[in-house]
Write a protein that holds these residues in place. Structure first.
Motif, PDB file in Angstrom:
ATOM      1  N   PRO A 156      50.047  45.320  41.668  1.00  0.00           N
ATOM      2  CA  PRO A 156      49.435  46.473  42.326  1.00  0.00           C
ATOM      3  C   PRO A 156      48.721  46.018  43.596  1.00  0.00           C
ATOM      4  O   PRO A 156      48.036  44.990  43.575  1.00  0.00           O
ATOM      5  CB  PRO A 156      48.431  46.997  41.303  1.00  0.00           C
ATOM      6  CG  PRO A 156      48.169  45.879  40.379  1.00  0.00           C
ATOM      7  CD  PRO A 156      49.291  44.898  40.466  1.00  0.00           C
ATOM      8  N   PHE A 165      46.284  47.348  46.897  1.00  0.00           N
ATOM      9  CA  PHE A 165      45.546  48.384  47.600  1.00  0.00           C
ATOM     10  C   PHE A 165      44.829  47.734  48.774  1.00  0.00           C
ATOM     11  O   PHE A 165      43.937  46.913  48.565  1.00  0.00           O
ATOM     12  CB  PHE A 165      44.566  49.067  46.652  1.00  0.00           C
ATOM     13  CG  PHE A 165      43.709  50.102  47.314  1.00  0.00           C
ATOM     14  CD1 PHE A 165      44.283  51.122  48.053  1.00  0.00           C
ATOM     15  CD2 PHE A 165      42.339  50.055  47.189  1.00  0.00           C
ATOM     16  CE1 PHE A 165      43.496  52.081  48.666  1.00  0.00           C
ATOM     17  CE2 PHE A 165      41.539  51.011  47.796  1.00  0.00           C
ATOM     18  CZ  PHE A 165      42.122  52.015  48.537  1.00  0.00           C
ATOM     19  N   GLU A 202      45.796  45.367  50.963  1.00  0.00           N
ATOM     20  CA  GLU A 202      45.877  43.915  50.833  1.00  0.00           C
ATOM     21  C   GLU A 202      46.585  43.255  52.023  1.00  0.00           C
ATOM     22  O   GLU A 202      47.131  42.164  51.893  1.00  0.00           O
ATOM     23  CB  GLU A 202      46.578  43.523  49.528  1.00  0.00           C
ATOM     24  CG  GLU A 202      45.914  44.028  48.258  1.00  0.00           C
ATOM     25  CD  GLU A 202      44.600  43.314  47.930  1.00  0.00           C
ATOM     26  OE1 GLU A 202      44.141  42.507  48.757  1.00  0.00           O
ATOM     27  OE2 GLU A 202      44.042  43.587  46.862  1.00  0.00           O
ATOM     28  N   ASP A 226      49.255  51.153  46.247  1.00  0.00           N
ATOM     29  CA  ASP A 226      48.435  52.217  45.688  1.00  0.00           C
ATOM     30  C   ASP A 226      47.789  53.043  46.806  1.00  0.00           C
ATOM     31  O   ASP A 226      46.576  53.151  46.883  1.00  0.00           O
ATOM     32  CB  ASP A 226      47.371  51.569  44.794  1.00  0.00           C
ATOM     33  CG  ASP A 226      46.566  52.575  44.014  1.00  0.00           C
ATOM     34  OD1 ASP A 226      46.920  53.756  44.036  1.00  0.00           O
ATOM     35  OD2 ASP A 226      45.564  52.172  43.401  1.00  0.00           O
ATOM     36  N   ALA A 268      47.108  40.938  43.647  1.00  0.00           N
ATOM     37  CA  ALA A 268      47.684  40.452  44.899  1.00  0.00           C
ATOM     38  C   ALA A 268      46.740  39.534  45.668  1.00  0.00           C
ATOM     39  O   ALA A 268      47.121  38.941  46.651  1.00  0.00           O
ATOM     40  CB  ALA A 268      48.048  41.645  45.776  1.00  0.00           C
ATOM     41  N   ASP A 269      45.495  39.420  45.209  1.00  0.00           N
ATOM     42  CA  ASP A 269      44.504  38.731  46.046  1.00  0.00           C
ATOM     43  C   ASP A 269      44.408  37.239  45.766  1.00  0.00           C
ATOM     44  O   ASP A 269      43.450  36.597  46.184  1.00  0.00           O
ATOM     45  CB  ASP A 269      43.138  39.386  45.880  1.00  0.00           C
ATOM     46  CG  ASP A 269      42.706  39.418  44.435  1.00  0.00           C
ATOM     47  OD1 ASP A 269      43.424  38.860  43.591  1.00  0.00           O
ATOM     48  OD2 ASP A 269      41.648  39.990  44.143  1.00  0.00           O
ATOM     49  N   GLN A 297      43.636  35.818  43.151  1.00  0.00           N
ATOM     50  CA  GLN A 297      42.641  35.463  42.139  1.00  0.00           C
ATOM     51  C   GLN A 297      43.339  35.139  40.832  1.00  0.00           C
ATOM     52  O   GLN A 297      42.757  34.556  39.930  1.00  0.00           O
ATOM     53  CB  GLN A 297      41.665  36.613  41.916  1.00  0.00           C
ATOM     54  CG  GLN A 297      40.516  36.598  42.899  1.00  0.00           C
ATOM     55  CD  GLN A 297      39.492  37.652  42.573  1.00  0.00           C
ATOM     56  OE1 GLN A 297      39.817  38.816  42.373  1.00  0.00           O
ATOM     57  NE2 GLN A 297      38.249  37.254  42.526  1.00  0.00           N
ATOM     58  N   ARG A 327      38.550  35.551  45.751  1.00  0.00           N
ATOM     59  CA  ARG A 327      39.538  36.280  46.511  1.00  0.00           C
ATOM     60  C   ARG A 327      39.915  35.497  47.773  1.00  0.00           C
ATOM     61  O   ARG A 327      39.057  34.973  48.467  1.00  0.00           O
ATOM     62  CB  ARG A 327      38.857  37.580  46.914  1.00  0.00           C
ATOM     63  CG  ARG A 327      39.718  38.693  47.225  1.00  0.00           C
ATOM     64  CD  ARG A 327      38.840  39.912  47.344  1.00  0.00           C
ATOM     65  NE  ARG A 327      39.484  41.006  46.634  1.00  0.00           N
ATOM     66  CZ  ARG A 327      40.595  41.539  47.048  1.00  0.00           C
ATOM     67  NH1 ARG A 327      41.178  41.116  48.131  1.00  0.00           N
ATOM     68  NH2 ARG A 327      41.155  42.504  46.361  1.00  0.00           N
ATOM     69  N   SER A 344      36.855  42.900  47.535  1.00  0.00           N
ATOM     70  CA  SER A 344      37.044  43.563  46.249  1.00  0.00           C
ATOM     71  C   SER A 344      36.811  45.065  46.380  1.00  0.00           C
ATOM     72  O   SER A 344      35.967  45.501  47.139  1.00  0.00           O
ATOM     73  CB  SER A 344      36.081  42.977  45.232  1.00  0.00           C
ATOM     74  OG  SER A 344      36.119  43.737  44.055  1.00  0.00           O
ATOM     75  N   LYS A 345      37.574  45.847  45.615  1.00  0.00           N
ATOM     76  CA  LYS A 345      37.396  47.298  45.646  1.00  0.00           C
ATOM     77  C   LYS A 345      36.486  47.773  44.528  1.00  0.00           C
ATOM     78  O   LYS A 345      36.409  48.955  44.243  1.00  0.00           O
ATOM     79  CB  LYS A 345      38.753  47.997  45.523  1.00  0.00           C
ATOM     80  CG  LYS A 345      39.590  47.965  46.786  1.00  0.00           C
ATOM     81  CD  LYS A 345      40.575  46.834  46.763  1.00  0.00           C
ATOM     82  CE  LYS A 345      40.940  46.412  48.165  1.00  0.00           C
ATOM     83  NZ  LYS A 345      41.722  45.163  48.133  1.00  0.00           N
ATOM     84  N   TRP A 346      35.845  46.833  43.866  1.00  0.00           N
ATOM     85  CA  TRP A 346      34.987  47.206  42.757  1.00  0.00           C
ATOM     86  C   TRP A 346      33.532  47.068  43.128  1.00  0.00           C
ATOM     87  O   TRP A 346      33.028  45.962  43.234  1.00  0.00           O
ATOM     88  CB  TRP A 346      35.258  46.313  41.552  1.00  0.00           C
ATOM     89  CG  TRP A 346      36.553  46.577  40.921  1.00  0.00           C
ATOM     90  CD1 TRP A 346      37.714  45.917  41.159  1.00  0.00           C
ATOM     91  CD2 TRP A 346      36.837  47.565  39.942  1.00  0.00           C
ATOM     92  NE1 TRP A 346      38.701  46.450  40.385  1.00  0.00           N
ATOM     93  CE2 TRP A 346      38.203  47.465  39.633  1.00  0.00           C
ATOM     94  CE3 TRP A 346      36.069  48.536  39.293  1.00  0.00           C
ATOM     95  CZ2 TRP A 346      38.817  48.286  38.707  1.00  0.00           C
ATOM     96  CZ3 TRP A 346      36.694  49.353  38.377  1.00  0.00           C
ATOM     97  CH2 TRP A 346      38.037  49.231  38.096  1.00  0.00           C
TER      98      TRP A 346
HETATM   99  N1  UDP Z   1      43.954  47.623  43.259  1.00  0.00           N
HETATM  100  C1  UDP Z   1      44.767  48.741  43.232  1.00  0.00           C
HETATM  101  N2  UDP Z   1      44.203  49.988  43.354  1.00  0.00           N
HETATM  102  C2  UDP Z   1      42.857  50.159  43.466  1.00  0.00           C
HETATM  103  C3  UDP Z   1      42.031  49.010  43.468  1.00  0.00           C
HETATM  104  C4  UDP Z   1      42.610  47.764  43.352  1.00  0.00           C
HETATM  105  O1  UDP Z   1      45.991  48.631  43.118  1.00  0.00           O
HETATM  106  O2  UDP Z   1      42.416  51.298  43.575  1.00  0.00           O
HETATM  107  C5  UDP Z   1      44.565  46.271  43.151  1.00  0.00           C
HETATM  108  C6  UDP Z   1      44.181  45.316  44.248  1.00  0.00           C
HETATM  109  O3  UDP Z   1      45.049  45.420  45.350  1.00  0.00           O
HETATM  110  C7  UDP Z   1      44.316  43.960  43.576  1.00  0.00           C
HETATM  111  C8  UDP Z   1      43.933  44.278  42.133  1.00  0.00           C
HETATM  112  O4  UDP Z   1      44.102  45.677  41.966  1.00  0.00           O
HETATM  113  O5  UDP Z   1      45.655  43.492  43.597  1.00  0.00           O
HETATM  114  C9  UDP Z   1      42.513  43.836  41.805  1.00  0.00           C
HETATM  115  O6  UDP Z   1      41.603  44.432  42.717  1.00  0.00           O
HETATM  116  P1  UDP Z   1      40.315  43.698  43.247  1.00  0.00           P
HETATM  117  O7  UDP Z   1      40.644  42.296  43.648  1.00  0.00           O
HETATM  118  O8  UDP Z   1      39.712  44.566  44.275  1.00  0.00           O
HETATM  119  O9  UDP Z   1      39.401  43.679  41.941  1.00  0.00           O
HETATM  120  P2  UDP Z   1      38.542  42.447  41.383  1.00  0.00           P
HETATM  121  O10 UDP Z   1      39.417  41.242  41.401  1.00  0.00           O
HETATM  122  O11 UDP Z   1      37.375  42.330  42.273  1.00  0.00           O
HETATM  123  O12 UDP Z   1      38.201  42.882  39.981  1.00  0.00           O
END
Ligand code: UDP
Ligand code: MG
Length: 328
Positions: A9, A11, A13, A42, A94-95, A97, A198, A203-205
């Motif tokens: 997924p 978003f 990126e 997304d 995708a990041d 991580q 990352r 991050s989107k959280w």
């Molecule tokens: N992502 C997505 N839709 C969203 C938010 C995140 O598809 O609304 C994807 C984002 O591109 C990434 C993955 O989910 O590949 C994890 O997101 P992120 O790294 O922001 O989260 P974290 O690692 O901080 O929990």
């Protein structure tokens, strides 16, 4: 027969997607297995979609689906699972991580007969507060949830075809995948890796999203909060009864005595608070029921590699929902 599908997924990126793709290919090619990579955009607002289109054009092993807006990671993972055709499906971010170098190891474990392989991260390099909060949260969840959810075991996992089919057979629209993966069962193997930051982008959280995600997790898999509300109510009722008896006895023994404004107010405010919170819990469940009964598709597809440009029917999700209805 296609052996491996990787579902990613994405978003917003743009900054990492090319680096990610390169390192994923580097990790997958030496395994000698046939593979495909299913990207799900997304509803990104940056150039991600164009980049995915470009990758698809230059490499026949790449496929993509793009949503009409941001539907959230759960929806994106669902779309990816529906797209996947491999005998083993790896879900990853995708990041970078979720290190692509670990995928061969997951495939190895899968060959030993495990239907789910989980790569669990530790919490190196994460804020103290966040670590502490998640630890408390997971302890709480473990106590009151019917499925087992493990700290750090996120969405970096491999599922066998069998497991993917089971995940796809769950029709709910409130999808809490950590719970779903645990609910379907199967033999699960896992290993821990060092948490990485990352690679680029952000991050989107935020804290609020995490809080909502936490509440989702608690509510998606049981009705214990409602049970808790009943227990609280009963205990309060019993204590009120005892208090009333005490007051009556007091009046009988010492005559009428009027003060008590403070305790009265405290009682009213406290009880109203509990009532409102309970109503909120009930409302949350009712809201979920309402949401489920609408039978909306989980997402709307803007375009896929098979058909660039908008799909007339609203995408695969819309048609599969239609089928589900006509069967029932
Ligand atoms: N992502 C997505 N839709 C969203 C938010 C995140 O598809 O609304 C994807 C984002 O591109 C990434 C993955 O989910 O590949 C994890 O997101 P992120 O790294 O922001 O989260 P974290 O690692 O901080 O929990
Ligand atoms: Mg991330």
């Amino acid at each position: 027969m296609l052996q491996v599908s990787v579902v990613v997924p994405c978003f917003n990126e743009t900054e990492v997607i090319d680096a990610f793709h390169a390192s994923l290919i580097t990790a997958l090619e030496p395994t000698g297995q046939t593979f495909e990579i299913c990207y799900v955009d997304d509803g990104s607002r940056d150039r991600t979609r164009w980049q995915l289109r470009e990758l698809t054009r230059s490499d026949p092993r790449v496929r993509y689906t793009s949503f009409s807006r941001n539907f959230g990671k759960e929806a994106a993972m669902l779309a990816g699972l529906r797209m996947s055709r491999g005998q083993a499906v790896v879900l990853m971010d995708a990041d970078l991580q979720h290190p692509p170098e670990l995928v061969p190891r997951m495939l190895e474990l899968h060959r030993h007969g495990y239907d789910q392989v989980v790569a669990q991260r530790d919490r190196t390099g994460e804020g103290v507060l966040r670590t502490a909060l998640s630890r408390i949260y997971y302890r709480l969840v473990r106590r009151c949830m019917d499925v087992e959810v493990v700290d750090g075991a996120g969405d970096f996992r491999l599922l066998s075809r069998h497991a993917v089919d089971s995940v796809l057979s769950l029709p709910e629209s409130n999808r809490f995948s950590k719970g779903i993966f645990s609910w379907i069962g199967f033999d699960t193997a896992g290993f821990t890796y060092r948490n990485v930051r990352r690679a680029a982008g952000h991050s989107k959280w935020g804290g609020r999203n995490l809080l909502n995600y936490g509440i989702d997790g608690l509510l998606s898999f049981n009705s214990r909060p409602l049970r808790l509300a009943i227990h609280t109510g009963l205990w309060l009722f019993l204590s009120a009864l005892a208090y009333a008896l005490w007051i009556i006895t007091n009046v009988a023994l010492n005559g009428v005595d009027a003060p008590g404004y403070t305790s009265l107010m405290t009682g009213i405010v406290g009880l109203s608070g509990i009532q409102l919170a309970t109503l909120g819990i009930i409302g949350e469940y009712v809201g979920r029921i309402y949401h489920e009964t609408k039978h909306r598709p989980h997402y709307v597809v803007r375009e896929t590699d098979a058909s660039p440009g908008p799909l007339p029917s609203g995408g695969p999700s819309a048609s599969s929902v239609g089928q589900a209805r006509s069967e029932s």
